[in-house]
Design an enzyme around this catalytic site. Structure first.
Site, short mmCIF file in Angstrom:
data_model
loop_
_atom_site.label_atom_id
_atom_site.label_comp_id
_atom_site.label_asym_id
_atom_site.label_seq_id
_atom_site.Cartn_x
_atom_site.Cartn_y
_atom_site.Cartn_z
N CYS A 1 56.86 -92.16 -19.10
CA CYS A 1 55.98 -92.13 -20.74
C CYS A 1 56.55 -91.38 -21.83
O CYS A 1 56.18 -91.90 -22.69
CB CYS A 1 54.52 -91.00 -20.22
SG CYS A 1 55.43 -89.67 -19.38
N GLU B 1 47.47 -86.62 -18.89
CA GLU B 1 48.52 -86.94 -18.97
C GLU B 1 48.80 -89.03 -19.53
O GLU B 1 49.00 -89.09 -17.99
CB GLU B 1 49.21 -86.64 -18.88
CG GLU B 1 49.62 -84.54 -18.14
CD GLU B 1 50.22 -84.21 -19.97
OE1 GLU B 1 50.77 -84.76 -20.71
OE2 GLU B 1 49.90 -82.86 -20.21
#
Ligand code: NAD
Length: 476
Positions: free
Chosen positions: A283, A249
């Protein structure tokens, strides 16, 4: 601050080298405490512990594993406030973000307690031979989990819960900036019934050495990483030697498109959420905000008003919505992006000035007319800066939105659902928010494409990252 040592095989240890490193409170730059730093030998001890715990845990019924995870959820819900306070202390985020994170983190235990009992396989007839094709998912083996500082609880539980549901033991290396929350979770997991050795935590000031040691041990089978694309690439290289299952990720550069017919108030609220949740240290944070030229003035005015109204300060103050950034480097980077964009022609509407005094604070900032060659258009801002660009042509803005090596998340605001869905489908992103500024949900597959990562966390897919598919060709 009771838990500051390494947690290996269910025991607190000061580490073979007896080294420690400081954890800093970003709100006032003071040392909160020091934490034991794991050595290569500690990493080996954690692998031994995990290996010893593996067979028993993998051999338990899915229901038994589910009950432990459900208990972890219940216990965490009872102690949300304690976790939120620890998150504020070491990460700095404001109370609403911290309690939001603690809840989100707990939800992964609930979701995967439900998924643990739904590991569906398949049985069918082979078309040509008529033999049975039996497909089942088996626990992959020891998983090394490496997490970032921006969500000290949730990025850990999003990996621990599916790994345990699948039957795998884990070793977690939390970010050196924020190891305390993960350590504090260990007594809770013990109480929930997690056996010793199944979950191990190794804070370390020598991340690269201990992670490399673990990834080169043939007993480790999965590496699950959340963090920057740069470090992710390095880990993929290391993972190649033992051909590990990687789950990555990584970074993002999220575009947010406000189309001409969008409801401006909905778009402003959605942008606030997409940009300012976790003070932009996410993010998923909207990095490039593209607004149609016919509505950009009204949108910018309303967004600026909302940003000006946010109260900045110590996250423990109940009225505060925006805490400090994580450290000096991050703040310098954010401030540098703003100076760079203004020097290239962007217009500053609010913020943009580093405050004096202790703590790594930076004010909510709005820029419009941000030129394409600004650094903040190409890099993750990771801070409370809304960078607006104006567009006229839908085809051109979709092309611009896709013009990045990242592909984590995008956002679209429009009242025309047919158009909205078709724009979503043309965006090269693993996730899209349509008239929503928030996509994270334990029940949905979270993850990116292109250089934003490999694999998915949460949803039905999350547990599969910790399993191997086995096919048995059978006659009976
Ligand atoms: P980072 O990559 O610097 O560090 C992440 C983790 O990796 C930390 O635990 C760190 O100690 C460790 N690490 C660093 N170098 C290493 C090495 N050489 N070998 C082994 N481990 C190493 O990232 P960060 O600054 O902590 O977090 C911010 C980044 O994380 C941003 O790019 C953000 O987009 C990304 N992020 C992604 C997601 C997602 O789900 N896609 C979620 C949160 C954060």
């Amino acid at each position: 601050m009771n838990y500051t040592d390494l947690y290996i095989d269910g025991v607190w240890k000061s580490g073979t080298e007896n080294k420690r490193f400081d954890v800093i409170n970003p709100a006032d730059e003071t040392v909160i405490t020091s934490v034991a730093s794991a050595s290569v030998d500690d990493a080996k001890a954690a692998i031994n512990a995990a290996q010893n715990a593996f067979a028993d845990w993998a051999g338990r019924t899915p229901r038994e594993r589910s009950i432990v995870l459900r208990k972890a959820f219940d216990l965490m819900m009872e102690r949300l406030d304690d976790f939120a306070k620890l998150i504020i202390l070491e990460n700095g985020k404001a109370y609403p973000d911290a309690i939001g994170e603690a809840t989100y983190a707990a939800e992964f235990f609930r979701w995967f307690s439900e998924e643990a009992v739904r590991s569906d396989g398949m049985i069918t007839h082979a078309p040509a031979s008529g033999a049975r094709i039996v497909v089942q998912h088996k626990p992959a083996g020891i998983a090394v989990l490496i997490t970032p500082w921006n969500y000290p609880a949730a990025m850990g539980t999003r990996k621990i819960a599916p790994a345990l549901a699948a039957g795998c033991p884990v070793i977690i290396k939390p970010a050196s900036e924020t190891p305390l929350t993960m350590l504090a979770l260990m007594p809770l997991l013990e109480e929930a019934g997690v056996p010793k050795g199944l979950v191990n935590v190794l804070p370390s000031s020598q991340s690269s050495a201990i992670v490399d040691t673990m990834l080169s041990d043939s007993r480790v089978r999965v590496v699950s990483f959340t963090g920057s694309t740069e470090v992710g690439r390095k880990l993929l290289h290391s993972a190649a030697d033992q051909v590990l299952k990687p789950a990555m990720e990584l970074g993002g550069n999220a575009p947010l498109l406000v189309l001409e017919d969008a409801n401006i108030d909905t778009a402003v609220q959605g942008t606030m959420l997409a940009k300012m949740r976790n003070l932009g240290e996410a993010c998923t944070a909207a990095n490039r905000i593209y607004v149609h030229k016919n509505i950009v003035d009204e949108f910018t005015k309303k967004l600026t008003l909302e940003m000006k109204n946010l109260k900045v300060g110590n996250g423990f103050d109940p009225d505060v919505q925006i805490g400090p950034l994580i450290n000096e480097n991050t703040r310098n980077k954010v401030a540098g992006f703003v100076v760079d964009a203004i020097s290239k022609g962007a217009i500053l509407h609010t913020g943009g000035k580093v405050p004096e005094g202790k703590g790594y604070y930076y004010p909510p900032t709005v820029l419009s007319d941000v030129p394409k060659n600004s650094n903040c258009v190409h890099d993750e801002i990771f801070g409370p800066v809304a960078a607006i660009q104006t567009f006229e042509n839908l085809e051109a803005v979709i092309k611009d939105a896709n013009d990045t090596e990242y592909g984590l998340v995008a956002y679209v605001f429009t009242e025309n659902m047919k158009l909205g869905m078709s724009v979503c489908e043309r965006l090269e992103y693993g996730m899209v928010g349509l008239n929503r500024g928030l996509v994270s949900d334990p029940a949905a597959p979270f993850g990116g494409c292109k250089q934003s990562g490999l694999g998915r966390e949460g949803g039905h897919e999350g547990m599969l990252e910790f399993t191997e598919t086995q096919y048995i060709s059978a006659e009976w």
